[in-house]
Enzyme design. Structure first.
Site, PDB file in Angstrom:
ATOM      1  N   GLU A   1      -7.768   2.998  -3.897  1.00 29.28           N
ATOM      2  CA  GLU A   1      -7.547   4.413  -4.218  1.00 29.28           C
ATOM      3  C   GLU A   1      -8.333   4.757  -5.475  1.00 29.28           C
ATOM      4  O   GLU A   1      -8.031   4.254  -6.562  1.00 29.28           O
ATOM      5  CB  GLU A   1      -6.054   4.682  -4.436  1.00 29.28           C
ATOM      6  CG  GLU A   1      -5.776   6.136  -4.852  1.00 29.28           C
ATOM      7  CD  GLU A   1      -4.325   6.346  -5.280  1.00 29.28           C
ATOM      8  OE1 GLU A   1      -3.429   5.642  -4.768  1.00 29.28           O
ATOM      9  OE2 GLU A   1      -4.106   7.213  -6.146  1.00 29.28           O
TER      10      GLU A   1
ATOM     11  N   ARG B   1      -9.732  11.528 -11.659  1.00 31.90           N
ATOM     12  CA  ARG B   1      -9.361  11.745 -13.066  1.00 31.90           C
ATOM     13  C   ARG B   1     -10.566  11.738 -13.972  1.00 31.90           C
ATOM     14  O   ARG B   1     -10.426  11.833 -15.193  1.00 31.90           O
ATOM     15  CB  ARG B   1      -8.406  10.642 -13.533  1.00 31.90           C
ATOM     16  CG  ARG B   1      -7.122  10.597 -12.755  1.00 31.90           C
ATOM     17  CD  ARG B   1      -6.177   9.538 -13.265  1.00 31.90           C
ATOM     18  NE  ARG B   1      -5.180   9.245 -12.259  1.00 31.90           N
ATOM     19  CZ  ARG B   1      -4.249   8.309 -12.362  1.00 31.90           C
ATOM     20  NH1 ARG B   1      -4.171   7.563 -13.441  1.00 31.90           N
ATOM     21  NH2 ARG B   1      -3.398   8.110 -11.389  1.00 31.90           N
TER      22      ARG B   1
ATOM     23  N   THR C   1      -4.718  11.149  -7.003  1.00 29.20           N
ATOM     24  CA  THR C   1      -4.550  12.162  -8.048  1.00 29.20           C
ATOM     25  C   THR C   1      -5.102  13.512  -7.569  1.00 29.20           C
ATOM     26  O   THR C   1      -5.768  14.231  -8.315  1.00 29.20           O
ATOM     27  CB  THR C   1      -5.196  11.725  -9.383  1.00 29.20           C
ATOM     28  OG1 THR C   1      -4.922  10.341  -9.626  1.00 29.20           O
ATOM     29  CG2 THR C   1      -4.601  12.516 -10.550  1.00 29.20           C
TER      30      THR C   1
ATOM     31  N   LYS D   1       4.574   8.485  -1.404  1.00 30.58           N
ATOM     32  CA  LYS D   1       4.428   7.769  -2.674  1.00 30.58           C
ATOM     33  C   LYS D   1       5.726   7.978  -3.458  1.00 30.58           C
ATOM     34  O   LYS D   1       6.271   9.086  -3.477  1.00 30.58           O
ATOM     35  CB  LYS D   1       3.222   8.365  -3.412  1.00 30.58           C
ATOM     36  CG  LYS D   1       2.984   7.863  -4.824  1.00 30.58           C
ATOM     37  CD  LYS D   1       1.645   8.407  -5.330  1.00 30.58           C
ATOM     38  CE  LYS D   1       1.500   8.223  -6.838  1.00 30.58           C
ATOM     39  NZ  LYS D   1       0.220   7.588  -7.191  1.00 30.58           N
TER      40      LYS D   1
HETATM   41  C1  3PG Z   1      -0.792   6.303 -10.064  1.00 33.53           C
HETATM   42  O1  3PG Z   1      -1.502   7.307 -10.069  1.00 33.53           O
HETATM   43  O2  3PG Z   1      -0.350   5.823  -9.039  1.00 33.53           O
HETATM   44  C2  3PG Z   1      -0.404   5.710 -11.388  1.00 33.53           C
HETATM   45  O3  3PG Z   1      -1.271   6.070 -12.391  1.00 33.53           O
HETATM   46  C3  3PG Z   1      -0.246   4.247 -11.317  1.00 33.53           C
HETATM   47  O4  3PG Z   1       0.590   3.890 -12.362  1.00 33.53           O
HETATM   48  P1  3PG Z   1       0.341   2.580 -13.209  1.00 33.53           P
HETATM   49  O5  3PG Z   1      -0.820   2.869 -14.119  1.00 33.53           O
HETATM   50  O6  3PG Z   1       1.612   2.329 -13.964  1.00 33.53           O
HETATM   51  O7  3PG Z   1       0.012   1.466 -12.248  1.00 33.53           O
END
Ligand code: 3PG
Length: 212
Positions: free
Chosen positions: A43, A47, A71, A131
């Site tokens: 994924e 960002r 995102t 999710k």
């Molecule tokens: C996401 O977008 O899924 C999160 O940023 C993942 O979270 P993490 O950085 O705690 O793994």
């Protein structure tokens, strides 16, 4: 209208690296390390300014990689993801407009939810693979275990705070099909070009998932 399901699109992979990338050449090296370590489903998060270029570079240059985009927080992101050839899309939350844009894209979609009410809203939009975010803050594995009898048709992918040490807690749950997280490509390893470290983390996670 319903979308193709996301779980088959993952081809049995139960760990999804969540990647923050802004350099397509680096992205290809990281993609190769993760695929070599046994994690082909990636994924790439929207960002950074060059996230789409990074996703396209991995898809074009890393054999075996299955690249999705995450995102996605604005409706227009879904057309961008479709044009970039994303195999799946992910959002940290869900709104009516995001749901409409996701359905129009035709791409398997993983909307973010953190509560029973949000999961019920996602179901009303036709999404049953969700999710669970931010998983560690929203109650972790005990919260998902508690939701299982209430939401028998829902399967979750927890992300947010997931690490190798707690992989098994999540993957042993009947309503969890996969987990995701950024721990597989730490910012420091990326900055220093330590692709062997990223491959090692992927191999460790793939082995833990296989044993869960
Ligand atoms: C996401 O977008 O899924 C999160 O940023 C993942 O979270 P993490 O950085 O705690 O793994």
């Amino acid at each position: 209208m319903t979308l193709p399901r996301i779980e088959p699109a993952l081809r049995g992979t139960r760990v999804i690296p969540v990647l923050v990338l802004d350099d397509p050449a680096q992205a290809v090296s990281i993609g190769r390390a993760l695929v070599a370590g046994g994690l082909p489903v990636l994924e790439v998060t929207l960002r950074t300014p060059r996230a789409l270029a990074c996703a396209e570079a991995i898809a074009a240059q890393v054999p075996g990689a299955i690249v999705g985009l995450g995102t996605l927080t604005r409706p227009e992101h879904f057309a961008q993801a479709r044009d970039a050839g994303a195999k799946f899309t992910v959002s940290p939350g869900l709104t009516d407009r995001l749901a409409q844009a996701a359905l129009a894209s035709g791409i398997p979609y993983l909307p973010g939810t953190a509560t029973v009410t949000e999961a019920l809203i996602a179901l009303e939009h036709g999404f049953s693979e969700l999710k669970f975010f931010p998983a560690s803050v929203a109650g972790g594995a005990p919260a998902l275990r508690g939701m299982a009898p209430l939401l028998p048709d829902v399967r979750f992918c927890p992300t947010g705070g997931v690490r190798a040490e707690i992989l098994r807690d999540y993957l042993s749950l009947s309503n969890v099909f996969a987990v995701g997280g950024t721990w597989l490509a730490p910012a420091e390893a990326v900055a220093q070009g330590r692709w062997d470290e990223i491959e090692r983390l992927a191999r460790e996670a793939a082995a833990l998932a296989a044993a869960a």
